[in-house]
Design an enzyme around this catalytic site. Sequence first.
Site, mmCIF file in Angstrom:
data_model
loop_
_atom_site.group_PDB
_atom_site.id
_atom_site.type_symbol
_atom_site.label_atom_id
_atom_site.label_comp_id
_atom_site.label_asym_id
_atom_site.label_seq_id
_atom_site.Cartn_x
_atom_site.Cartn_y
_atom_site.Cartn_z
ATOM 1 N N GLU A 135 114.403 103.338 53.642
ATOM 2 C CA GLU A 135 115.164 103.636 52.703
ATOM 3 C C GLU A 135 116.252 104.649 53.095
ATOM 4 O O GLU A 135 115.991 105.517 53.739
ATOM 5 C CB GLU A 135 114.584 104.039 51.301
ATOM 6 C CG GLU A 135 115.446 104.798 50.222
ATOM 7 C CD GLU A 135 114.753 105.437 49.290
ATOM 8 O OE1 GLU A 135 113.524 104.743 48.907
ATOM 9 O OE2 GLU A 135 115.199 106.363 48.499
ATOM 10 N N GLU A 140 121.979 112.376 47.050
ATOM 11 C CA GLU A 140 121.207 112.488 45.908
ATOM 12 C C GLU A 140 121.636 114.038 45.601
ATOM 13 O O GLU A 140 122.039 114.702 46.353
ATOM 14 C CB GLU A 140 119.760 112.562 46.314
ATOM 15 C CG GLU A 140 119.374 111.176 46.484
ATOM 16 C CD GLU A 140 117.584 111.292 46.648
ATOM 17 O OE1 GLU A 140 116.919 110.754 45.622
ATOM 18 O OE2 GLU A 140 117.361 111.800 47.487
#
Length: 276
Positions: A135, A140
């Site tokens: 991933e 974020e």
Amino acid sequence: MLFNLIVLAIGLLRGAESAGWQLVWSDEFNGSGGPNDGEWSYEVGGGGWGNNELEYYTSHNTGNARQEGGHLVINARVQEEGGRHFTSARLTSKKSWTYGKFEARAKLPKGKNLWPAIWMMPKDSKYGGWAASGEIDIMEARGERPTITQGTIHYGGSWPNNIYSGSGERNFNKDFTADYHTFAVEWDQNMIRWYVDGQEYHRENINRNMWSGKGANPYNHNGAPFDQGFFWILNIAVGGNFFPQNVYGPPVTPDEARRWEKPSMEIDYLRVYQWK
């Protein structure tokens, strides 16, 4: 001899001119209505998505994702759906790429327990279930901390034998919710590098055995699992494990969420470049 040197110099110059990042895909979000169905799919449902999140992700024509004014707008809303008190959208690109520069120009949401993410997952689970096949989190952020973002990779083995590494929280002293900023990674066989507004702030070496040392080793060569096609994911989550209660207090309530300052993420464009 001089003629040969001139020819060689011209050849080198032409090679330099042709080398560089070449745009291979983009979405400028200049349409109307929902995102282009030829490019995007919706992931739908609740269930916490492995992080005890509070939202229910909806599909078309719900107001959680739309193109407007040359931007993609993703909205988190106080809305009952699927036994949840909040709705949002989670979009995945239908195309995937191996290596390149992945660039997103976006303005982030602001408010308690809002969790915007611009990230990538592998098209195939070539090395096993999450996170053995990898991933890549390009960006974020937490809605309570508008000047802070981070970049991360997940790998090492299938849960619970996975690990992660990355930048951790970085304070850039600019309000990412007030204006557009460019978040990017450059990814090649050796390295993944993270950028904000063109400035590198972190890098991870991937030219190594990425096994966590726990459980069975899913990799038999350096660079795995980051040697396969990854696709975009765009979403705003609400609450979950990203907001430990000892730091952020109890999970957001609908009454608190109605006072979110800015429950939307606007994306001006996404672009993918590969080295020519």
